[in-house]
Design an enzyme around this catalytic site. Structure first.
Site, PDB file in Angstrom:
ATOM      1  CB  CYS A  77      -0.982  -0.049   1.164  1.00 45.30           C
ATOM      2  SG  CYS A  77      -2.351   1.121   0.996  1.00 45.30           S
ATOM      3  CG  HIS A 177      -4.291  -3.583   2.221  1.00 47.18           C
ATOM      4  ND1 HIS A 177      -3.376  -3.191   3.170  1.00 47.18           N
ATOM      5  CD2 HIS A 177      -4.790  -2.445   1.699  1.00 47.18           C
ATOM      6  CE1 HIS A 177      -3.322  -1.878   3.217  1.00 47.18           C
ATOM      7  NE2 HIS A 177      -4.177  -1.396   2.339  1.00 47.18           N
ATOM      8  CD  GLU A 179      -2.383  -6.363   4.639  1.00 49.01           C
ATOM      9  OE1 GLU A 179      -1.852  -6.706   3.564  1.00 49.01           O
ATOM     10  OE2 GLU A 179      -2.554  -5.170   4.962  1.00 49.01           O
TER      11      GLU A 179
END
Lengths: 195, 251
Positions: A77, A177, A179
């Site tokens: 990001c 992202h 994650e």
């Protein structure tokens, strides 16, 4: 393996730690130069505003350290954006790893800004995307994007087509992202561990 | 292909889900972590946890819960309910919440939106607005819709955006619980007047209602609770039907 997440005060690193935890890999949070240099792999996270994030990097003297790293580095990001030459956000110079500039999405194009949600990644080329199909969905939250450049390893379209992942030598960057991107994101993090 | 989001909302009290759920294969329907994992598997794009605990003590339980959700769930989630300060938000984000939603506290002190946005970035600040249409005018209500204010929905939403909200979560009190569809007229107006994403809430009863929220209401995301909790609508089926209607969804 020693996986270090650079901890310079910018953003939500808990989610990244947990995502690697789900892969069975322990992470170390650190702003210590030696710890970062000795790591096998480095994660460069970031959420928030670019100029204040750069300020925090400088206060930890990490702005000079990061470009010297030789091991695989993954910017996520804002971390990816700070690895670029320059960003319009706060008119901020980045670390200059990726030869591209970061611009703000134009709201005149009938799109909502920030882009919040799931979008597809296309034209994937790097080992980072090994086993991840074209048009896989990733979760994105951002108002600024990296312009296309020769180092682009994935593209995404939101009003305009932009670089949603970049690679230069040992440096990797993703705008999305991983994650928070379900199984596909988890696969990308596992790929990074295997680089 | 950028997609519309489907968001189940879970009410939390003392660290447990409040409303009953009707899922097969769920060991403990009151366990928010297990429920969240199930929703992630079923194809939910995001989750919202609304903390309806009354005491500060109970809110500490919520922080622990947030930590467990972040540990176990690999899709983004928002936490709302009783958030009134920068330190409240700091604690939630540090536990792994992706976004927070603020409601009454922002109406009482609009500067809170600016403070949160400056500190954490607008991408994680959702301003939730409960509004009721009275004599043709949409008025903002507080405390879960029970206390009317003089604020106009559209003016307040614009102010929230200008102060740094990243998204608006709009619940129509006229539609909430009716299962007669979302407030598509008001949604479309919000979407036209604002440049940040709008999440539709209140009124979901059928797959067609979701479709209308995206087509007529121009919403960027749709939130619902009971239709998902009681398996009246399966998220996978919903998304397949939306795709057939030409609406971009993540499948």
């Amino acid at each position: 393996m020693k996986l270090v997440i650079i901890d310079y005060g910018a953003g939500n690193i808990k989610s990244i730690q947990f995502a690697f935890g789900r892969l069975g890999v322990e992470t170390t949070l650190s702003s210590n130069k030696e710890t970062i240099m000795e790591a096998d792999k480095v994660i460069f996270p970031g959420v928030g505003e670019a100029s204040s994030a750069m300020h925090m990097l400088r206060s930890h003297e990490l702005n000079t350290l990061i470009p010297k790293l030789k091991q695989p580095v993954l910017g996520i990001c804002l971390g990816m954006q700070l690895l670029c030459q320059h960003t319009e956000e706060g008119n901020t110079d980045g670390l200059g790893i990726f030869q591209t500039k970061v611009k703000r999405f134009a709201t005149e194009q009938d799109i909502k800004v920030p882009q919040i949600g799931w979008n597809t990644v296309e034209n994937v080329t790097s080992n980072l995307f090994k086993g991840i199909p074209e048009q896989a969905f990733m979760y994105l939250v951002h108002s600024y994007y990296a312009e296309m450049c020769p180092e682009t390893i994935a593209t995404t379209t939101y009003g305009t087509s932009y670089a949603s992942a970049l690679q230069h030598n040992n440096f990797y960057g993703v705008q999305f992202h991983p994650e928070k991107s379900g199984e596909v994101g988890s696969k990308l993090l596992a790929n990074f561990l295997e680089l | 292909m950028f997609t519309k989001r489907i968001i189940p909302c879970l009410d939390i009290k003392n660290g447990r889900t409040v409303k009953g759920v009707n899922f097969v294969n769920l060991l403990d329907a009151g366990n928010p972590v297990e429920l969240a994992q199930q929703y992630a598997k079923k194809g939910a794009d995001e989750l919202v946890f609304l903390d309806i605990s009354a005491t500060q003590e109970a809110r500490k339980t919520t922080l622990e819960l947030v930590l467990h959700v972040a540990e176990q769930v690999n899709i983004p989630f928002t936490v709302g309910g009783g958030i009134g300060s920068v330190s409240d938000v700091d604690a939630l984000l540090k536990c792994g919440a992706d976004k927070v939603s603020i409601n009454s506290s922002a109406v009482k002190r609009p500067e809170l939106i600016s403070e949160l946005s400056a500190k954490f970035g607008n991408q994680c600040i959702v301003v939730a607005i409960d509004a009721k249409q009275i004599d043709g005018i949409w008025k903002v209500h507080l405390a879960g819709g029970s206390i009317p204010t003089d604020l106009d929905l559209f003016e307040w939403a614009k102010e929230a955006q200008d102060r740094g909200a990243g998204e608006i979560l709009f619940t129509s009190m006229n539609h909430d619980g009716t299962k007669n569809g979302f407030a598509n007229g008001a949604l479309a107006q919000l979407s036209k007047e604002l440049h940040i994403p709008i999440i539709a809430s209140g009124g979901a009863g059928s797959i067609a209602h979701f479709e209308e929220a995206f087509t007529k209401g121009k919403a960027d995301a749709a939130l619902a609770a009971s239709v998902f909790h009681y398996s009246e609508i399966e998220i996978k089926t919903l998304k397949q039907k939306l795709k057939e209607k030409g609406i971009a969804v993540r499948l």
